[in-house]
Design a protein around this motif. Structure first.
Motif: not given
Length: 437
Positions: A125-128, A267-272
């Motif tokens: 459940g990490y992928r934002r 673009f942001i990092q996928v995993n908050g």
């Protein structure tokens, strides 16, 4: 003349490839085996023969690895979103660490003095951020929404996703039903997912304008399920909210009193959660002091720049995408960060005309794309820079650039290790610390 069938083999798997397949050898020739893990003996069906390697798929596990686990997702093996759910999370991280160190040795011909403990977090459940394919399949009489299959020509037929943030992953079937109900169902090419801390946007790539009835269905879905709905009829600049104004997508970075506004396609990092830990990790290695002037290259919307500015005397961030540079400036202003400046520059090209190149810096943070920073490093004002932290999304380019920094610029590779930003995939995110020798 009939083609001879490809053989079924019994194979001993000795390693994993960069994309998560098992590696075996037959008469010295490599065989890449989908579904097999290192240390296993498998029966495998050959699927393709090429000059330097063959490809196969495991049909029976004769001797299983002790690290083999049952995949949580029922679609694993078909959906291409994950490659390693059959490998225990700790073993996934160990395999990635092995890949990083092997790349340092084979490509960069360097060895870190210290191997950092891996950075890992919650694997589900990490992928934002994600791009979901959409395909109306006439033979199935419905529309599919999901990641591509391992054969990228097809969209995986899935009902939920275990790695997407739950508010999206649990609604894949509902998204499929929504698109299938549209008159324009054959004209929706993809759905982009962007989740902030408090709101989630879905961007529908519509190849033609939508009718009023379709727009009403999308609006009702967004209101019912709690999504902000956007349309993208053209390039990235064409993205706009279905109704009303652009919502505020935002994520905070604990410990630095900063948060970031971003747009759905930024673009942001996928995993908050891992992004927050990565920032802590990078700053601990770089060790910015209150008197330091720091250069942050490939800075995006300021993910590292603003936290660095809370610790250093001043920070200069440089990014090639002008929209992200403006977003970074806006975020600095909104957070009250005044000891930072941002510049737009293509960091893969000639930088001699850039004013910041002629300035002096004490420390450097690099966070380049997959291609790395080999075109950038020789142009930098490295003379006064005693410490470099390099954040990488590709171990091969990091290893190559490490060799450049060590052999051509007099740095020592003090430490390196992996950060598991993408659990259950073969993607290797890593970090390295260089100091003047």
């Amino acid at each position: 003349m009939s083609r001879r069938p490809l053989p079924e083999l019994e194979l001993d798997i000795t390693d994993l490839t960069h994309d998560g397949r098992g590696v075996a050898r037959v008469d010295g020739k490599a065989v890449f085996v989908t579904g097999a893990l290192a240390g296993e003996r498998v029966r495998a069906l050959t699927t393709a023969r090429k000059k330097s390697f063959d490809e196969a798929v495991a049909t029976q596990i004769l001797q299983a690895s002790p690290d083999r686990v049952h995949p949580r997702c029922e679609h694993f093996g078909i959906c291409g979103g994950c490659a390693l759910q059959h490998l225990a999370p700790d073993a996934q991280v160990a395999a990635k660490q092995h890949t990083l160190l092997e790349n340092f040795e084979r490509i960069g011909h360097v060895t870190p003095q210290r191997v950092l403990a891996p950075l890992a977090g919650e694997p589900w459940g990490y992928r934002r951020k994600a791009r979901l394919g959409v395909k109306h399949v006439a033979k199935k009489g419905r529309t599919l929404v999901g990641f591509r299959e391992r054969d990228p020509r097809f969209v995986a037929d899935i009902e939920r996703c275990e790695v997407l943030v739950p508010q999206v992953g649990s609604r894949i079937a509902a998204l499929s039903a929504l698109v299938d109900s549209l008159d324009a169902r054959a004209l929706i090419a993809q759905i982009e997912v962007a989740a902030g801390d408090d709101a989630t946007a879905l961007v529908f790539r519509n190849l033609e304008p939508l009718g009023d009835e379709d727009r009403a269905k999308l609006r009702a879905f967004g209101e019912r399920e709690g999504f902000a709905i956007y349309l993208q009829p053209g390039n990235n600049d064409s993205v706009h909210p279905l109704v009303g104004d652009t919502i505020s997508l935002r994520f905070a970075v604990p410990g630095y009193d900063v948060d970031f506004d971003f747009r759905p396609l930024d673009f942001i990092q996928v995993n908050g959660p891992m992004n927050a830990r990565m920032i802590d990790h990078a700053l601990a290695l770089l060790d910015p002091q209150p008197t330091d002037r720091v250069l942050d290259l490939f800075c995006g919307l300021g993910n590292f720049t603003l936290p660095l500015a809370r610790r250093a005397a001043s920070v200069v961030g440089v990014e090639g995408e002008t929209t992200l540079v403006q977003r970074a400036r806006d975020n600095a202003r909104r957070n009250g960060v005044t000891n930072v400046e941002f510049h737009a520059a293509d960091l893969g090209r000639d930088l001699r005309g850039q004013p910041w190149v002629r300035e002096g810096f004490d420390k450097l943070l690099l966070d380049p794309p997959r291609t790395g920073a080999d075109a950038t490093i020789p142009q930098l004002p490295l003379a006064g820079i005693g410490r470099i932290v390099y954040v990488s999304c590709h171990p091969g380019s990091l290893a190559r650039d490490a060799g450049i920094l060590v052999r051509e610029h007099g740095y020592v590779l003090r430490a390196a290790g992996v950060m598991d930003m993408f659990p259950h995939t073969a993607h290797v995110e890593s970090i390295a610390l260089f100091e003047r020798g």
